[in-house]
Design a protein around this motif. Sequence first.
Motif, PDB file in Angstrom:
ATOM      1  N   UNK A 195       0.671  -1.774   0.114  1.00  0.00           N
ATOM      2  CA  UNK A 195      -0.075   0.020  -0.162  1.00  0.00           C
ATOM      3  C   UNK A 195       0.931   1.064  -0.348  1.00  0.00           C
ATOM      4  N   UNK A 196       0.260   2.715  -0.319  1.00  0.00           N
ATOM      5  CA  UNK A 196       0.988   3.811  -0.427  1.00  0.00           C
ATOM      6  C   UNK A 196       1.387   3.984   0.575  1.00  0.00           C
ATOM      7  N   UNK A 197       2.898   4.671   0.546  1.00  0.00           N
ATOM      8  CA  UNK A 197       3.073   5.434   2.083  1.00  0.00           C
ATOM      9  C   UNK A 197       3.968   4.310   3.093  1.00  0.00           C
ATOM     10  N   UNK A 198       3.822   3.240   2.794  1.00  0.00           N
ATOM     11  CA  UNK A 198       4.307   1.862   3.351  1.00  0.00           C
ATOM     12  C   UNK A 198       5.817   1.687   3.184  1.00  0.00           C
ATOM     13  N   UNK A 199       6.353   1.557   4.543  1.00  0.00           N
ATOM     14  CA  UNK A 199       8.239   1.303   4.166  1.00  0.00           C
ATOM     15  C   UNK A 199       8.926   0.223   4.803  1.00  0.00           C
ATOM     16  N   UNK A 200       8.996  -0.727   3.932  1.00  0.00           N
ATOM     17  CA  UNK A 200      10.149  -1.766   4.034  1.00  0.00           C
ATOM     18  C   UNK A 200      11.879  -1.581   4.460  1.00  0.00           C
ATOM     19  N   UNK A 201      11.770  -1.720   5.554  1.00  0.00           N
ATOM     20  CA  UNK A 201      13.458  -1.069   5.427  1.00  0.00           C
ATOM     21  C   UNK A 201      14.280  -2.727   4.873  1.00  0.00           C
ATOM     22  N   UNK A 202      16.230  -2.203   5.944  1.00  0.00           N
ATOM     23  CA  UNK A 202      17.290  -4.039   4.923  1.00  0.00           C
ATOM     24  C   UNK A 202      16.819  -5.329   5.549  1.00  0.00           C
ATOM     25  N   UNK A 203      17.717  -5.686   4.661  1.00  0.00           N
ATOM     26  CA  UNK A 203      17.234  -6.855   4.649  1.00  0.00           C
ATOM     27  C   UNK A 203      15.792  -7.867   4.880  1.00  0.00           C
ATOM     28  N   UNK A 204      14.513  -7.268   4.258  1.00  0.00           N
ATOM     29  CA  UNK A 204      13.229  -8.073   4.312  1.00  0.00           C
ATOM     30  C   UNK A 204      13.139  -8.884   3.515  1.00  0.00           C
ATOM     31  N   UNK A 205      11.979  -9.381   3.421  1.00  0.00           N
ATOM     32  CA  UNK A 205      11.647 -10.648   2.489  1.00  0.00           C
ATOM     33  C   UNK A 205      10.201 -10.332   2.714  1.00  0.00           C
ATOM     34  N   UNK A 206       9.671 -10.132   0.851  1.00  0.00           N
ATOM     35  CA  UNK A 206       8.418  -9.655   1.704  1.00  0.00           C
ATOM     36  C   UNK A 206       8.210 -11.081   0.449  1.00  0.00           C
ATOM     37  N   UNK A 207       7.059 -12.499   1.066  1.00  0.00           N
ATOM     38  CA  UNK A 207       6.758 -13.078  -0.427  1.00  0.00           C
ATOM     39  C   UNK A 207       5.950 -13.194  -1.976  1.00  0.00           C
ATOM     40  N   UNK A 208       5.635 -14.863  -2.080  1.00  0.00           N
ATOM     41  CA  UNK A 208       4.911 -14.066  -2.933  1.00  0.00           C
ATOM     42  C   UNK A 208       3.601 -13.953  -2.372  1.00  0.00           C
ATOM     43  N   UNK A 209       2.976 -13.125  -3.093  1.00  0.00           N
ATOM     44  CA  UNK A 209       0.819 -13.254  -2.617  1.00  0.00           C
ATOM     45  C   UNK A 209       0.774 -12.629  -1.086  1.00  0.00           C
ATOM     46  N   UNK A 210       1.411 -11.495  -1.109  1.00  0.00           N
ATOM     47  CA  UNK A 210       1.247 -11.358   0.451  1.00  0.00           C
ATOM     48  C   UNK A 210       0.876  -9.861   0.396  1.00  0.00           C
ATOM     49  N   UNK A 211      -0.127  -9.427   0.627  1.00  0.00           N
ATOM     50  CA  UNK A 211      -1.051  -8.347   0.789  1.00  0.00           C
ATOM     51  C   UNK A 211      -0.433  -7.701   2.065  1.00  0.00           C
ATOM     52  N   UNK A 212       0.193  -6.003   1.902  1.00  0.00           N
ATOM     53  CA  UNK A 212       0.448  -4.877   3.487  1.00  0.00           C
ATOM     54  C   UNK A 212       0.006  -3.954   2.698  1.00  0.00           C
ATOM     55  N   UNK A 213      -0.512  -3.295   4.142  1.00  0.00           N
ATOM     56  CA  UNK A 213      -1.660  -1.743   3.642  1.00  0.00           C
ATOM     57  C   UNK A 213      -0.748  -0.962   3.433  1.00  0.00           C
ATOM     58  N   UNK A 214      -1.315  -0.005   2.920  1.00  0.00           N
ATOM     59  CA  UNK A 214      -1.250   1.589   3.293  1.00  0.00           C
ATOM     60  C   UNK A 214       0.065   2.069   5.069  1.00  0.00           C
ATOM     61  N   UNK A 215       0.198   3.257   4.575  1.00  0.00           N
ATOM     62  CA  UNK A 215       1.121   3.356   5.676  1.00  0.00           C
ATOM     63  C   UNK A 215       1.512   2.504   6.568  1.00  0.00           C
ATOM     64  N   UNK A 216       2.640   1.353   6.745  1.00  0.00           N
ATOM     65  CA  UNK A 216       3.253   0.468   7.550  1.00  0.00           C
ATOM     66  C   UNK A 216       4.465   0.449   7.529  1.00  0.00           C
ATOM     67  N   UNK A 217       5.226   0.191   8.419  1.00  0.00           N
ATOM     68  CA  UNK A 217       6.483   0.189   8.834  1.00  0.00           C
ATOM     69  C   UNK A 217       7.241  -0.893   8.904  1.00  0.00           C
TER      70      UNK A 217
END
Length: 194
Positions: free
Chosen positions: A20-42
């Motif tokens: 989602x808009x405004x979300x920030x994903x920082x160093x060395x993270x992994x987001x795998x297939x099919x994941x859904x992340x909303x707006x303005x998350x950290x």
Amino acid sequence: MSQIYYVHSTSVVDENVEIGEGTKIWHFSHIQSGARIGKNCSLGQNVNVSNNVIIGNFCKIQNNVSLYEGVVLEDGVFCGPSCVFTNDLTPRAEYPKGHENYKKTLVKRGASIGANATVVCGLTIGRYAMIAAGAVVTKDVEPYSLMAGVPARRIGWVCECGKRLGKELSCYTCGTAYFLKNNSLKHRNDNKVS
């Protein structure tokens, strides 16, 4: 067109992911297939979001958290550093069960899970509950519960703003009032309580 979210260059985002808009994903993270992340998350450093995990809006996930398949976080959930989720009650490396047998875990709106806490799979953590650092949650948690210990037990109640409630069940900080009904805490302004 520029991205509407931020992903650090050391992180990996697989195909078929929604962020989602405004979300920030920082160093060395992994987001795998099919994941859904909303707006303005950290999402802090070294966060793993497994296949098909759902994260609501305005969630904060601190460093070294792994959200395994079957975990659903509603809006406004806080996951403290190195808190742990599971998805299999009887794991065996030699006898994998497959994702269709993973147990679901639901963390309801506004709940907070402290650093190094463990949430055993197949549970629901109620709205605005607070899990203390190092606690091990082995059963469902009522809304507004303050849980601590191994295994975790309710040691009190907390307000939506996060302050511990006294015996009068009214928050000194924000003024919100609550009442007990059937051993569950209810918001005083909730006219729809049955």
